[in-house]
Design a protein around this motif. Structure first.
Motif: not given
Lengths: 245, 255
Positions: A100-103, A109-113, A201-209, A219-221
């Motif tokens: 789930x975290x990687x997803x 992250x893809x939405x950010x890119x 929250x932690x996976x969201x943090x790494x994706x969002x920022x 890498x973020x995943x």
């Protein structure tokens, strides 16, 4: 210094997540979609792993009891305790940090890119509330998945024990029912809810920022999985010390 | 109308925007041009309020962004449409859902009203019948047209486009340019386009702001850009032999 900065940004992200809520008619659909993506779609792997690990715990326990004075029902007792106290809440959470975290990290992250998060912000939508809050609500159903893991783990132990010839059905059931302490279930669900918050929250943090391109999403995943696991393990120790120590 | 006064923006020690002052008029297609790294994207993101700035002001219809309350900013956002460089369509939604998104977020229209409006704007950008496709099934040009449809669906007063022609073939690029020009005229909106496509400059640049190293080096229109003797502008705009010839012919015809 960078770690301290990240911790600060993480808590600010959590605060901002509750600001400017998205319209309920939109949020409702996002929550249902995230329940499907994060919980329902994880049930298969959770059930599979729980059943077979339960079986392995039962076999290992049985093989390590060589003293004839130790009762055979200990296999059921040890399996139940292992599954309820540690395997279901903690081990499954580590697996979920991977699945789930990687997803979560890669999708946000893809939405950010691809500037989809910028598009939300330009429209005046609180992107953190839109993206992270539904995941948090969806993962509040995580104890439901863990209940299934507990049940199937104990069932897997029973099947392995009886059909593998390591003990009788009656002994195993007697062990499962022996000295049952209700608080252990409460303790397991408290842990599960804390881990659910971490998983959202932690996976969201790494994706969002995250910044950069497709490589950085990967890498973020990975980073997200590592830190989610580390925080789960640390909090597991802390909660166990506080509630059972 | 958008008025920018003495805008400064830095990232750490890097001073990106160095006191830009200009205005973008209503009913006109305003182009921001300049080389890569000249500060165009940062300028656009400051205009959109995605980046804060250290000094200066940006006013929408006479009201400064700095003085706006959160509610006024929210209202302003509802009046802004944005076309991103990569279209920024939501992958998980169909084309119709993408276009409907601002209506779902900001209006209380019924589903049938929203569907009617979506069909109307998709028709306007020549995308009839594409409602149920996913963005991944659409070509680059189609994605840009969906992004334009999404940007105008809520009748914005301001339309921002970040390099709307990037990655498109010349013919499709002209279609997109003309579409933006027509929409600007039709809805009388303030359009600001960030571009380094010289075809766009010559076709639709009713007002052109040329940025160089974070400064406003020059401003004018598609007509005055032929006559300017500003070396930085001529070096940038007429860097290709084709545009040198176009300029020479224009000057010969107009002298």
């Amino acid at each position: 210094m960078k770690y301290l900065h990240n911790i600060g940004v993480y808590f600010l992200m959590i605060k901002d997540m509750f600001r400017k809520p998205t319209k309920w008619s939109v949020m409702k659909n996002l929550i249902l979609k995230d329940i499907d993506d994060l919980i329902i779609n994880s049930l298969g792997i959770v059930a599979f792993i729980s059943f077979f690990v339960g079986g392995v715990v039962a076999i290992q326990t049985s093989l390590n009891i060589s003293n004839p004075l130790i009762p055979k029902y200990l296999v059921g007792f040890a399996t139940r305790q292992s599954i309820i106290l540690e395997f279901a809440p903690t081990f499954i959470s580590i697996i979920m940090a991977g699945k789930v975290g990687s997803f979560i990290t890669s999708s946000i992250g893809t939405m950010r890119v691809t500037e989809q998060i910028d598009a939300l912000e330009v429209m005046g939508i609180n992107s953190l509330n839109y993206l992270v809050f539904p995941k948090l609500i969806a993962l509040s159903l995580y104890p439901f998945a863990i209940s299934i893991a507990m049940f199937l783990g104990i069932l897997g132990g029973l099947v392995a024990c009886v059909y593998g010839g390591y003990g009788s059905y009656e002994d195993y059931i007697q062990g499962v029912q022996l000295d049952f302490i209700t608080f252990h279930i409460i303790y397991a669900f408290i842990k599960t809810l804390v881990f659910a918050f971490i998983l959202a929250t932690i996976p969201s943090f790494y994706g969002y920022y995250m910044r950069g391109g497709a490589l950085e999403v990967g890498k973020a995943s990975t980073t997200s999985f590592v830190w989610t696991s580390v925080v789960i393990i640390l909090l597991n120790y802390l909660i166990t010390s506080l509630l059972l120590g | 109308m958008i008025v920018v006064d003495n805008l400064h923006k830095s990232f750490g020690d890097a001073h990106i925007l160095k006191g830009i002052s200009t205005s973008f008029e209503k009913g006109k297609t305003n182009l921001i041009i300049g080389q890569s790294g000249s500060g165009k994207t940062v300028f656009l993101k400051c205009l959109l309020g995605l980046y804060s700035y250290e000094k200066g002001s940006i006013s929408y219809e006479g009201k400064s962004l700095n003085d706006m309350t959160p509610n006024e900013k929210r209202d302003l956002r509802a009046d802004i449409g944005m076309v991103f460089q990569g279209s920024a369509l939501f992958d998980s939604m169909t084309i119709a859902e993408n276009v409907m998104f601002p209506l779902r977020m900001f209006t209380k229209q019924s589903k049938s009203e929203m569907e009617d409006r979506v069909n109307q704007v998709l028709n306007r950008v020549n995308l009839d019948g594409a409602q149920h496709k996913m963005p991944s099934e659409a070509s680059g040009g189609m994605q840009k047209r969906v992004a334009i449809a999404r940007a105008i669906v809520n009748n914005p007063k301001f339309l921002f486009c970040d390099e709307p022609n990037s990655g498109l073939d010349p013919k499709t690029a002209i279609v997109i340019d003309n579409l933006i020009q027509e929409i600007t005229d039709e809805f009388n909106i303030t359009t600001v386009i960030n571009s380094h496509d010289m075809n766009s400059v010559m076709e639709i640049g009713e007002k052109i702001v040329f940025l160089k190293n974070g400064h406003k080096e020059w401003e004018g229109s598609k007509d005055t850009i032929f006559k300017t003797d500003n070396e930085a502008v001529t070096n940038f705009v007429y860097s290709s032999e084709l545009f040198k010839k176009v300029r020479k012919m224009y000057l010969e015809d107009n002298t």
